[in-house]
Enzyme design. Structure first.
Site, PDB file in Angstrom:
ATOM      1  N   ASP A  29      -2.890   4.806  -2.249  1.00 13.94           N
ATOM      2  CA  ASP A  29      -3.902   5.316  -1.332  1.00 13.94           C
ATOM      3  C   ASP A  29      -4.271   6.776  -1.595  1.00 13.94           C
ATOM      4  O   ASP A  29      -3.387   7.625  -1.749  1.00 13.94           O
ATOM      5  CB  ASP A  29      -3.351   5.195   0.097  1.00 13.94           C
ATOM      6  CG  ASP A  29      -4.362   5.576   1.157  1.00 13.94           C
ATOM      7  OD1 ASP A  29      -5.319   4.814   1.332  1.00 13.94           O
ATOM      8  OD2 ASP A  29      -4.191   6.627   1.797  1.00 13.94           O
ATOM      9  N   GLU A  89      -6.363   4.365  -5.959  1.00 14.18           N
ATOM     10  CA  GLU A  89      -7.630   4.601  -5.264  1.00 14.18           C
ATOM     11  C   GLU A  89      -8.119   5.963  -5.736  1.00 14.18           C
ATOM     12  O   GLU A  89      -7.781   6.998  -5.186  1.00 14.18           O
ATOM     13  CB  GLU A  89      -7.443   4.594  -3.741  1.00 14.18           C
ATOM     14  CG  GLU A  89      -8.791   4.570  -3.034  1.00 14.18           C
ATOM     15  CD  GLU A  89      -8.722   4.961  -1.559  1.00 14.18           C
ATOM     16  OE1 GLU A  89      -9.685   4.665  -0.848  1.00 14.18           O
ATOM     17  OE2 GLU A  89      -7.744   5.588  -1.130  1.00 14.18           O
ATOM     18  N   HIS A 146     -11.586  -2.571   2.900  1.00 16.84           N
ATOM     19  CA  HIS A 146     -11.467  -2.288   4.339  1.00 16.84           C
ATOM     20  C   HIS A 146     -12.140  -0.980   4.761  1.00 16.84           C
ATOM     21  O   HIS A 146     -12.119  -0.645   5.939  1.00 16.84           O
ATOM     22  CB  HIS A 146      -9.987  -2.242   4.716  1.00 16.84           C
ATOM     23  CG  HIS A 146      -9.276  -1.096   4.062  1.00 16.84           C
ATOM     24  ND1 HIS A 146      -9.084  -1.033   2.689  1.00 16.84           N
ATOM     25  CD2 HIS A 146      -8.771   0.045   4.563  1.00 16.84           C
ATOM     26  CE1 HIS A 146      -8.483   0.108   2.408  1.00 16.84           C
ATOM     27  NE2 HIS A 146      -8.270   0.781   3.516  1.00 16.84           N
ATOM     28  N   ASP A 147     -12.699  -0.239   3.791  1.00 19.43           N
ATOM     29  CA  ASP A 147     -13.394   1.017   4.107  1.00 19.43           C
ATOM     30  C   ASP A 147     -14.901   0.901   3.940  1.00 19.43           C
ATOM     31  O   ASP A 147     -15.629   1.871   4.190  1.00 19.43           O
ATOM     32  CB  ASP A 147     -12.938   2.141   3.154  1.00 19.43           C
ATOM     33  CG  ASP A 147     -11.498   2.537   3.356  1.00 19.43           C
ATOM     34  OD1 ASP A 147     -10.987   2.402   4.482  1.00 19.43           O
ATOM     35  OD2 ASP A 147     -10.872   2.998   2.378  1.00 19.43           O
ATOM     36  N   ASP A 159       0.858  -1.172   0.000  1.00 25.02           N
ATOM     37  CA  ASP A 159       0.000   0.000   0.000  1.00 25.02           C
ATOM     38  C   ASP A 159       0.902   1.232   0.000  1.00 25.02           C
ATOM     39  O   ASP A 159       1.790   1.339   0.846  1.00 25.02           O
ATOM     40  CB  ASP A 159      -0.873  -0.024   1.266  1.00 25.02           C
ATOM     41  CG  ASP A 159      -2.244   0.553   1.029  1.00 25.02           C
ATOM     42  OD1 ASP A 159      -2.312   1.674   0.510  1.00 25.02           O
ATOM     43  OD2 ASP A 159      -3.246  -0.108   1.377  1.00 25.02           O
TER      44      ASP A 159
HETATM   45  O1  TEU Z   1      -9.242   6.011   1.854  1.00 25.38           O
HETATM   46  C1  TEU Z   1      -9.485   7.225   1.208  1.00 25.38           C
HETATM   47  C2  TEU Z   1     -10.882   7.735   1.188  1.00 25.38           C
HETATM   48  O2  TEU Z   1     -11.046   8.806   0.651  1.00 25.38           O
HETATM   49  C3  TEU Z   1     -12.056   7.065   1.777  1.00 25.38           C
HETATM   50  O3  TEU Z   1     -12.239   5.767   1.396  1.00 25.38           O
HETATM   51  C4  TEU Z   1     -12.126   7.238   3.267  1.00 25.38           C
HETATM   52  O4  TEU Z   1     -11.368   6.303   3.933  1.00 25.38           O
HETATM   53  C5  TEU Z   1     -13.522   7.072   3.788  1.00 25.38           C
HETATM   54  O5  TEU Z   1     -14.344   7.933   3.091  1.00 25.38           O
HETATM   55  C6  TEU Z   1     -13.572   7.419   5.247  1.00 25.38           C
HETATM   56  O6  TEU Z   1     -14.641   6.759   5.832  1.00 25.38           O
HETATM   57  C7  TEU Z   1      -7.913   5.635   2.058  1.00 25.38           C
HETATM   58  C8  TEU Z   1      -7.825   4.342   2.844  1.00 25.38           C
HETATM   59  O7  TEU Z   1      -8.417   3.309   2.105  1.00 25.38           O
HETATM   60  C9  TEU Z   1      -8.448   4.540   4.187  1.00 25.38           C
HETATM   61  O8  TEU Z   1      -8.480   3.356   4.939  1.00 25.38           O
HETATM   62  C10 TEU Z   1      -7.669   5.597   4.908  1.00 25.38           C
HETATM   63  O9  TEU Z   1      -8.304   5.928   6.107  1.00 25.38           O
HETATM   64  C11 TEU Z   1      -7.509   6.858   4.069  1.00 25.38           C
HETATM   65  O10 TEU Z   1      -7.153   6.618   2.729  1.00 25.38           O
HETATM   66  C12 TEU Z   1      -6.399   7.713   4.633  1.00 25.38           C
HETATM   67  O11 TEU Z   1      -5.168   7.118   4.378  1.00 25.38           O
END
Ligand code: TEU
Ligand code: CA
Length: 555
Positions: free
Chosen positions: A200, A257, A329-330, A98
């Site tokens: 990310d 992402e 995971h989100d 990541d």
């Molecule tokens: O996620 C980025 C993001 O914009 C969203 O998915 C966000 O996590 C969500 O709206 C909040 O509830 C990435 C990662 O996948 C996430 O786990 C991290 O928290 C985030 O970046 C920060 O690094």
């Protein structure tokens, strides 16, 4: 489209903290992943994306990196990671790390040095501003709530920017020195033998400058960060530089992402000379989301789901490969989110699996998805660890929901749904740990677990195995990977149907999201390649799908 080594692969996301604990401290770790490589090989996956395992104070579960070239002791050692890369190679599997470089941790050496000397070299690695009369430079709301500006420790009038948690200061990509530091680190990892990166939050690296306010959209006087992202220009220059300097020389596989892309940008992102190999298709996950917060979101209907899928298929046609997911995971567990409640059973889970897996693109499986893990029933906010969920809970309370209503609404979207420990068996702690798990298990592990499914003809796990095997089958491979997608029966409610047409073969994928049977005109069925039920009713060119039945046909 130029062919690439990763086109025919299947990817799997590991959330290491919750995958498998090898030493009984309640936290999943890298040796735990190594122990389970054969499980993943047996499932059939090739590429393994591992969520962050770098040194981190874990304010956002590792997405706050304090040392990019060090492994956090809770997850293991660098030697463990080297062993993991080697063991994966032995099995012809690829490790993808990541890449979290929109921000780092406030405990990273760079930020510590910036605090010590904000006007020095490291100060310019971040966005630090002097604030007069308490007026913040702009009114953007951070993703986890509150303003994106916080006081730089030890400095009364200086503030730093963080679009996520206050322990995640944003890196200043406008600074070429910072960019070179990032590229150095990327090369260092690629030299270790990893195949590439999942990247990310990368759409956030370009900010609208000079800072400006947007109309407030809540009572906090702040605005959603999307207002800024929509206006930001020139992010492509950063991406192109990163591609040319580090990804291309290593033929790295990269998956971005990326949210809110404009259709006309897709070729730049994932075309033949795109910034990334692939990017996630988030149309489905974004469907039903509300600017007000999770409490106001709507679960998408099967028809909305299929429309999102087809629209993304059309947009990427002849251009490149989206990476297809039903969860990560989100997000909530896909089977708890996209299936009607009464269909969240083995039959329904296989239906959803077949529908997304056969789309054109790169299929990603999130850990536990292959055994049909579901959302957890949260009874109180105390059961939740995730920062984002805690903020959204507060947002719901502020909007007037009672605590019961708030946990009910927010619980469905909580990121902890996907983060509960992997359910390996029906023993203590689902076989995840002999210690105390860092996050409470889903109570349903006695019924839903890997041990009960591996090797069982009718299990969800075996169905995923079959889907992967079909994708690899030399007879159908070309069609499944490169064939076009042509929707059919688009106007029939709750029926999802599409052809995948290659130069030699045609497949028809059909799913019935209705409680009632559904009869459809279908001609020339040559072979039933996969069926989530033992039987299929087919007479006089009329095919009748049972409730929640899914079939993959050669036609
Ligand atoms: O996620 C980025 C993001 O914009 C969203 O998915 C966000 O996590 C969500 O709206 C909040 O509830 C990435 C990662 O996948 C996430 O786990 C991290 O928290 C985030 O970046 C920060 O690094
Ligand atoms: Ca451990």
């Amino acid at each position: 489209m130029k062919k690439q080594w990763w086109h025919d692969k299947v990817a799997y996301q590991i959330y290491p903290k919750s995958f498998y604990d090898s030493n009984g401290d309640g936290i999943g770790d890298v040796p735990g992943i190594i122990e389970k490589l054969d499980y993943l090989k047996n499932l059939g996956v090739d590429i393994i994306w591992i969520s962050p395992i770098y040194v981190s104070p874990c304010a956002d579960q590792g997405y706050d990196v304090a040392d990019y070239c060090g492994i956090d002791p809770q997850f293991g050692t660098m030697e463990d990671v080297e062993r993991l890369i080697a063991e994966a190679k032995k099995r012809e599997m690829y490790i993808v790390m990541d890449l979290v470089v929109n921000h780092c941790s406030d405990e990273h050496e760079w930020f510590q040095k910036a605090i010590a000397d904000p006007d020095g070299e490291y100060g310019s690695y971040f966005y630090i501003e002097t604030v007069k009369d308490g007026k913040l430079p702009c009114n953007w709301r951070s993703y986890f709530g509150g303003p994106v500006w916080d006081k730089l420790p030890g400095h009364e009038d200086k503030y730093y920017l963080h679009v996520f948690h206050k322990k995640q200061p944003d890196l200043n990509w406008e600074n070429p020195k910072l960019r070179q530091k990032v590229y150095e680190m990327i090369r260092w990892w690629l030299e270790k033998g990893i195949a590439g990166f999942r990247i990310d939050a990368i759409i956030n690296i370009k900010k609208v400058l000079p800072w400006k306010d947007y109309p407030a959209d809540r009572e906090d006087g702040l605005c959603n960060i999307d207002c800024m992202l929509k206006e930001a220009k020139g992010i492509g220059e950063f991406f192109a530089e990163m591609r040319d300097q580090v990804f291309l020389p290593y033929q790295a596989f990269t998956v971005g992402e990326v949210f809110n892309e404009k259709e006309e940008e897709i070729p730049d992102f994932i075309g033949d000379n795109g910034y990334f190999s692939s990017m996630f298709d988030f149309k489905e996950t974004c469907a039903g989301k509300s600017i007000k917060g999770w409490y106001d979101c709507n679960v998408p209907s099967p028809d909305e789901y299929k429309e999102c899928c087809f629209s993304s298929q059309r947009q990427s046609e002849n251009i490149g490969f989206f990476s297809n997911i039903i969860e990560n995971h989100d997000e909530p567990r896909g089977v708890s989110h996209y299936l009607p409640e009464n269909a969240c059973n083995d039959r329904g889970k296989k239906l959803l699996a077949a529908m997304y897996f056969m789309l054109r693109g790169l299929p990603f499986i999130y850990q536990g998805q292959e055994i049909g893990m579901t959302n957890k029933q949260f009874h109180s906010i105390e059961e939740i660890d995730d920062v984002s969920s805690k903020d959204e809970y507060q947002v719901a309370l502020n909007a007037g929901l009672t605590p019961e209503e708030a946990i009910q609404a927010v619980g469905h979207y909580s990121r902890d749904n996907a983060r509960t420990p992997f359910q390996w068996n029906d023993g203590k702690n689902a076989g995840f740990t002999v210690g105390t798990p860092w996050l409470g298990l889903n109570e349903n592990y006695k019924e839903i677990n890997a041990a009960a499914q591996v090797g069982q003809e009718d299990s969800v796990f075996t169905f995923y195995q079959k889907l992967i095997a079909l994708r690899r089958n030399p007879e159908y491979k070309e069609t499944i990977i490169y064939g076009t997608t042509e929707p059919i029966f688009e106007d029939i409610p709750n029926v999802m149907g599409y052809f995948r047409k290659g130069s030699e073969k045609s497949l028809l994928i059909l799913g019935n999201f209705n409680v009632e049977k559904q009869t459809l005109p279908v001609q020339n069925i040559k072979k039933v390649l996969l069926n989530n039920l033992p039987e299929l009713e087919y007479n006089d060119n009329q095919l009748t799908l049972d409730s929640y039945q899914a079939v993959i046909l050669e036609v």
